[in-house]
Design an enzyme around this catalytic site. Structure first.
Site, PDB file in Angstrom:
ATOM      1  N   CYS A  55      -3.303   0.027  -2.626  1.00 48.61           N
ATOM      2  CA  CYS A  55      -3.153   1.481  -2.565  1.00 48.61           C
ATOM      3  C   CYS A  55      -3.682   2.127  -3.832  1.00 48.61           C
ATOM      4  O   CYS A  55      -3.982   3.309  -3.851  1.00 48.61           O
ATOM      5  CB  CYS A  55      -1.718   1.877  -2.281  1.00 48.61           C
ATOM      6  SG  CYS A  55      -0.569   1.186  -3.430  1.00 48.61           S
ATOM      7  N   GLU A  60      -8.663   7.698   3.079  1.00 46.67           N
ATOM      8  CA  GLU A  60      -8.523   6.347   2.536  1.00 46.67           C
ATOM      9  C   GLU A  60      -9.229   5.361   3.458  1.00 46.67           C
ATOM     10  O   GLU A  60      -9.115   5.446   4.670  1.00 46.67           O
ATOM     11  CB  GLU A  60      -7.028   6.002   2.445  1.00 46.67           C
ATOM     12  CG  GLU A  60      -6.767   4.673   1.786  1.00 46.67           C
ATOM     13  CD  GLU A  60      -5.280   4.352   1.667  1.00 46.67           C
ATOM     14  OE1 GLU A  60      -4.503   4.734   2.552  1.00 46.67           O
ATOM     15  OE2 GLU A  60      -4.912   3.697   0.669  1.00 46.67           O
TER      16      GLU A  60
END
Ligand code: UN1
Length: 514
Positions: free
Chosen positions: A281, A390
């Site tokens: 992440c 993302e």
């Protein structure tokens, strides 16, 4: 097997854990928890809660110390298991495991602090205190990319502060998670304090555990995973007045200014973009490059990317990255090529899945034994979907800007705010970045990844709900404050109303004194 109340429990249906680098290599079969089993795990945790919260915190801390020692003893075996099951390099797997050991070191001694405060009262013969109290039963749901470190950030402080737990690990890493749970059990946790249920997310163990919020069986939920699922968990927690811990996605900016040490910046950018195959992440999503060095940076970055070694990290320890953790991550990464094309972004390097007939020169082994992705580099602009979303894979965008203001505005124009980095030797630019960047974590002359285990970890905007993990900051997530007033005056003293404030005398006019 599930671990419920210290017993091994099976289920009617099962799933397989596979080696992410070689899908034919099956590690084990694991049960898929039913709704009833998840409920039982929560009730078991509830039954164990009273005794555990009454165990003195230094004694709980001692068990945390034992957990750290057990993980340290098994560090090598556990790291190899993580590499085989999840697919990160052995060096990274050792880091993953070490982060859990570091977390145990920190929280072992926190058992001897866990400070409350003594606060002066406005009344005579009255004392005020604050105490940290455990919340009760904590549900913990974690992702597969950090199968040991990230669960430890939640489980270890939750235990230390006196909560009992139901943990649903990622279905990508059941063996590593089971091994970790057994080491925690070995360290002396009483039965029922840590319960582990295996299975998938949607319509499975993960969803069932979230549903237990509505059944009133949970006092806390902590989740690491996608922003979309985080929103659903946040909504379920919110309607039950429970404050969730949500550690979600990122599209992390790494800025390189014109004065930066370019060798250092290139090394940091390459690692942040492609380390762990971009499946952190905290991986970099956009490299924001100052115009005067853009061309040189691009040339050198591309040359380095073409030399990246990729393959099965157990068989080839020298690789920078291994496979996708699972097919689902690969498929969703693959779709980003269409997104980039429709955005009009320019593809500088990368061709999707690595196959026997389409492989970069640094690939070693059989690419079709699992899902491996080409390092992929785009030239993109602020506002494009590929700039915003993302990717969770080995993809990075180069974005040209001119000067520090445009760099910061560009970095801030995504909906996420987890980690961030700037490479510069200009003191003012570094300061400006630190002040103005919208991110929970900021590196100066270091990569976007690699948070240490005792600094607060978490994001702003779409990256979370403001909770923090690690260090002293995570204590807020697993405790509530109890304010106690202890009155020995023997009479009813009313705060604010009976307070004996002193009235000032006639005002002194200092000018008149001269
Ligand atoms: C994650 O990807 O969920 O800061 C956690 C880092 C690691 C943890 C990443 N220590 O990159």
């Amino acid at each position: 097997m599930h671990l419920i109340g210290g017993a091994e429990v099976d289920s009617p249906t099962h799933f397989l854990s596979r080696n992410s680098s070689n899908l034919d290599d099956i590690l084990a079969e694991f049960p898929e928890a039913t709704r009833e089993q998840v409920r039982l795990a929560c009730q078991t945790a509830r039954n164990a809660a009273q005794a555990w919260r009454r165990t003195p915190a230094p004694v709980r801390g001692e068990i945390i110390g034992n957990i750290g020692a057990a993980i340290a003893r098994e560090k090598e075996a556990l790291s190899r298991l993580v590499t085989r099951e999840m697919g990160k390099t052995l060096k990274e797997a050792r880091g993953d495991v070490q982060e859990a050991i570091d977390t145990c070191h920190f929280f072992q001694s926190e058992g001897r602090r866990l400070y409350g405060q003594t606060v002066p009262s406005e009344m005579p013969n009255k004392d005020l205190f604050t105490y940290r109290r455990p919340l009760g039963v904590a549900a913990i749901i974690t992702a597969g990319n950090f199968p040991i470190a990230v669960p430890s950030w939640k489980i270890i402080p939750a235990l230390l502060t006196g909560n009992t737990i139901v943990w649903k690990p990622s279905e990508d890493c059941p063996v590593s998670s089971y091994a970790f749970a057994r080491l925690m059990e070995e360290a002396g946790l009483p039965a029922g304090v840590l319960n582990v249920v295996f299975g998938g997310g949607r319509e499975a163990a993960g969803q069932f555990l979230v549903d237990m919020l509505d059944e009133g069986l949970l006092n806390k939920i902590a989740f690491t995973g996608s922003t979309a699922v985080g929103r659903q968990i946040g909504a379920a927690a919110g309607r039950n007045l429970i404050h969730p811990t949500l550690e979600l996605g990122g599209k992390n900016p790494l800025v390189v200014m014109r004065d930066a040490d370019l060798d250092n910046a290139l090394a940091g950018a390459l690692w942040a973009s492609f380390g762990t195959g971009g499946q952190r992440c905290t991986s970099a999503g956009n490299l924001i490059i100052d115009a005067p060095i853009y061309t040189e940076f691009k040339r050198r970055f591309l040359a380095m990317a073409k030399d990246i070694k990729i393959g099965d990290p157990l068989a080839h320890p020298e690789v920078l990255y291994g496979p996708f953790i699972n097919e689902r991550f690969f498929k969703s990464w693959e779709r980003h090529y269409e997104v980039g094309q429709s955005d009009g972004a320019k593809l500088l390097y990368g061709k999707g899945r690595i196959t026997r007939t389409s492989k970069p020169r640094g690939f070693v082994g059989d690419p079709e034994a699992a899902y491996f992705g080409w390092p992929t580099i785009w030239e993109a602009r602020r506002g494009m979907k590929i700039f915003q979303n993302e990717c969770f894979g080995p993809t990075i965008n180069l974005v040209k800007v001119n000067g520090i203001d445009e760099a910061i505005e560009t970095a801030n124009s995504v909906d996420y705010g987890l980690s961030s980095a700037i490479y510069t030797n200009n003191r003012d630019w570094a300061w400006q970045f630190k002040e103005r960047i919208q991110a929970g974590m900021t590196s100066i002359n270091n990569s976007t990844t690699g948070a240490e285990a005792h600094l607060p970890f978490g994001g702003v905007k779409g990256s979370g709900n403001g909770t923090r993990e690690s260090g002293i900051w995570v204590l807020e997530s697993y405790t509530y404050w109890q304010a106690v007033n202890d009155d020995v005056s023997g009479k009813l003293q009313l705060a604010q109303m009976d307070t004996d404030y002193i009235t000032p005398r006639i005002a002194v006019d200092v000018a008149a004194l001269g």
